[in-house]
Design a protein around this motif. Structure first.
Motif, PDB file in Angstrom:
ATOM      1  N   HIS A  41      -3.262 -11.739  21.780  1.00 53.43           N
ATOM      2  CA  HIS A  41      -3.676 -13.102  21.957  1.00 53.43           C
ATOM      3  C   HIS A  41      -2.407 -13.894  22.082  1.00 53.43           C
ATOM      4  CE1 HIS A  41      -3.015 -13.022  17.716  1.00 53.43           C
ATOM      5  NE2 HIS A  41      -2.753 -14.305  17.788  1.00 53.43           N
TER       6      HIS A  41
ATOM      7  N   TYR B  45      -5.891  -8.296   6.066  1.00 52.64           N
ATOM      8  CA  TYR B  45      -6.286  -7.224   6.964  1.00 52.64           C
ATOM      9  C   TYR B  45      -6.622  -6.357   5.791  1.00 52.64           C
ATOM     10  CZ  TYR B  45      -3.864  -9.449  10.871  1.00 52.64           C
ATOM     11  OH  TYR B  45      -3.220 -10.185  11.776  1.00 52.64           O
TER      12      TYR B  45
ATOM     13  N   HIS C 226       0.403 -11.329  21.709  1.00 50.61           N
ATOM     14  CA  HIS C 226       0.983 -10.775  20.571  1.00 50.61           C
ATOM     15  C   HIS C 226      -0.318 -10.128  19.761  1.00 50.61           C
ATOM     16  CE1 HIS C 226       0.813 -14.804  19.297  1.00 50.61           C
ATOM     17  NE2 HIS C 226       0.189 -14.285  18.139  1.00 50.61           N
TER      18      HIS C 226
ATOM     19  N   TRP D  38       9.040 -17.804  15.060  1.00 51.71           N
ATOM     20  CA  TRP D  38       8.914 -17.784  16.720  1.00 51.71           C
ATOM     21  C   TRP D  38       8.708 -19.033  17.171  1.00 51.71           C
ATOM     22  CZ3 TRP D  38       4.608 -14.109  17.771  1.00 51.71           C
ATOM     23  CH2 TRP D  38       4.313 -13.866  19.429  1.00 51.71           C
TER      24      TRP D  38
ATOM     25  N   ARG E 115      -3.258  -6.339   3.688  1.00 51.26           N
ATOM     26  CA  ARG E 115      -1.954  -7.093   4.092  1.00 51.26           C
ATOM     27  C   ARG E 115      -2.510  -8.509   4.355  1.00 51.26           C
ATOM     28  NH1 ARG E 115      -0.473  -8.877   9.494  1.00 51.26           N
ATOM     29  NH2 ARG E 115       1.761  -9.446   9.363  1.00 51.26           N
TER      30      ARG E 115
ATOM     31  N   ASP F 145      -1.010 -17.788  21.008  1.00 52.26           N
ATOM     32  CA  ASP F 145      -1.187 -19.130  20.079  1.00 52.26           C
ATOM     33  C   ASP F 145      -0.891 -20.230  20.891  1.00 52.26           C
ATOM     34  OD1 ASP F 145      -1.150 -16.828  18.336  1.00 52.26           O
ATOM     35  OD2 ASP F 145      -0.374 -18.114  16.587  1.00 52.26           O
TER      36      ASP F 145
ATOM     37  N   ASN G 107      -1.447 -12.082   5.848  1.00 52.56           N
ATOM     38  CA  ASN G 107      -0.294 -12.717   6.562  1.00 52.56           C
ATOM     39  C   ASN G 107      -0.435 -14.358   6.477  1.00 52.56           C
ATOM     40  OD1 ASN G 107      -0.247 -13.969   9.593  1.00 52.56           O
ATOM     41  ND2 ASN G 107       1.414 -12.986   9.147  1.00 52.56           N
TER      42      ASN G 107
ATOM     43  N   SER H 100       5.801 -16.983  10.387  1.00 52.13           N
ATOM     44  CA  SER H 100       4.859 -16.000   9.763  1.00 52.13           C
ATOM     45  C   SER H 100       5.355 -15.008   8.810  1.00 52.13           C
ATOM     46  CB  SER H 100       4.594 -15.143  11.195  1.00 52.13           C
ATOM     47  OG  SER H 100       3.670 -14.036  10.913  1.00 52.13           O
TER      48      SER H 100
ATOM     49  N   ILE I  41       6.513 -21.048  15.073  1.00 54.87           N
ATOM     50  CA  ILE I  41       5.620 -20.835  13.986  1.00 54.87           C
ATOM     51  C   ILE I  41       6.322 -19.688  13.099  1.00 54.87           C
ATOM     52  CG2 ILE I  41       3.383 -19.141  13.619  1.00 54.87           C
ATOM     53  CD1 ILE I  41       2.516 -20.161  16.412  1.00 54.87           C
TER      54      ILE I  41
HETATM   55  C1  MD6 Z   1      -0.278 -11.343  11.859  1.00 51.83           C
HETATM   56  N1  MD6 Z   1       0.305 -13.069  13.493  1.00 51.83           N
HETATM   57  O1  MD6 Z   1       0.828 -11.216  11.602  1.00 51.83           O
HETATM   58  C2  MD6 Z   1      -0.710 -12.249  12.986  1.00 51.83           C
HETATM   59  N2  MD6 Z   1       0.887 -15.587  15.983  1.00 51.83           N
HETATM   60  O2  MD6 Z   1      -1.148 -11.115  11.126  1.00 51.83           O
HETATM   61  C3  MD6 Z   1      -0.060 -13.863  14.337  1.00 51.83           C
HETATM   62  O3  MD6 Z   1      -0.842 -13.858  15.187  1.00 51.83           O
HETATM   63  C4  MD6 Z   1       1.163 -14.682  14.883  1.00 51.83           C
HETATM   64  O4  MD6 Z   1       2.582 -13.627  13.406  1.00 51.83           O
HETATM   65  C5  MD6 Z   1       1.967 -16.312  16.210  1.00 51.83           C
HETATM   66  C6  MD6 Z   1       3.217 -16.323  15.723  1.00 51.83           C
HETATM   67  C7  MD6 Z   1       3.460 -15.457  14.577  1.00 51.83           C
HETATM   68  C8  MD6 Z   1       2.499 -14.546  14.022  1.00 51.83           C
END
Ligand code: MD6
Ligand code: FE
Length: 220
Positions: free
Chosen positions: A138, A129, A194, A185, A211, A140, A213, A152, A150
């Motif tokens: 969205h 980002y 999210h 998560w 950023r 997942d 991720n 993250s 997941i």
């Molecule tokens: C982000 N994260 O943090 C985008 N999806 O840039 C996500 O879309 C995400 O952080 C599923 C589980 C954890 C996440």
């Protein structure tokens, strides 16, 4: 990142002690979980040398503002045919780079801290980002086994994570994610909507004005 009440701003160290916080049912935030930056920077650079950042296209033909890459057996991709996992990188025609051991280890340690003793991710999606970019709400849901969590990992400048409910129209909670924070998560909120709010300009030693991720999943 400002650390309320800490000495970090004044003296440049020591790092914050890790803390745990429940974000939602079965969503755990491990703040300051990442210990050493250099091995992660090296691993990420090695992945990007083989599978560089690229902006993918949505099914409707829009270019995503967030740049992505992947490592592991499977990589998350989006194009005019939709969202899915692919074992080859469409940009290079090659396999995705292998999951570097230092990333595998970080994901496994975070999952274990959240009670998942044997998390063996086969996919790591890298998201980049820049200021002004965002990720819309969205779910997942492209992973086969939704009982797997997941993991993250947030690196670089901070972002506001938007965490909603099972319906797109449910209210969203806003959570600031800073460098080194990890969210694990799964379970009850695995399919909750999210996203990431539009990034504000900032700088961080990890990746400059970006950023990064990393999301680790068991995809196949
Ligand atoms: C982000 N994260 O943090 C985008 N999806 O840039 C996500 O879309 C995400 O952080 C599923 C589980 C954890 C996440
Ligand atoms: Fe997501």
């Amino acid at each position: 990142m400002k650390q309320a009440g800490g000495t970090q701003d004044l003296f440049g160290g020591p790092p914050q002690a890790p803390t745990r916080e429940d974000l939602a049912a079965d969503a755990l935030l491990l703040r300051s979980f990442v210990m050493a930056d250099a091995p992660l920077q090296e691993a990420i650079q090695a992945v990007l040398a083989r599978s560089p950042w690229r902006q993918m296209t949505t099914m409707r033909g829009y270019t995503m503002s967030v740049a992505m890459s992947n490592c592991g057996t499977a990589g998350w991709i989006s194009d005019r045919r939709g969202y899915r996992y692919s074992t080859t990188d469409p940009l290079t025609g090659q396999d995705w780079p292998a999951l570097p051991p230092v990333l595998q280890d970080l994901a496994a340690r975070a999952a274990a801290a959240a009670g998942y003793a044997r998390f063996t991710p086969d996919a790591c999606l890298l998201n980049r980002y820049l200021p002004g970019t965002a990720m819309g709400l969205h779910q997942d849901r492209n992973e086969r086994d939704l009982s797997q969590p997941i993991v993250s990992v947030s690196l670089g400048i901070a972002a506001t994570f938007l965490f909603g409910g099972a319906q797109r129209s449910d209210p969203t909670r806003r959570v600031e994610l800073a460098h080194g924070d990890v969210v694990v998560w799964g379970g009850a909120s695995r399919l909750h909507f999210h996203g990431i709010a539009k990034l504000k300009a900032a700088r961080h030693p990890f990746a400059g004005e970006a950023r990064i991720n990393l999301t680790f999943r068991r995809a196949l």
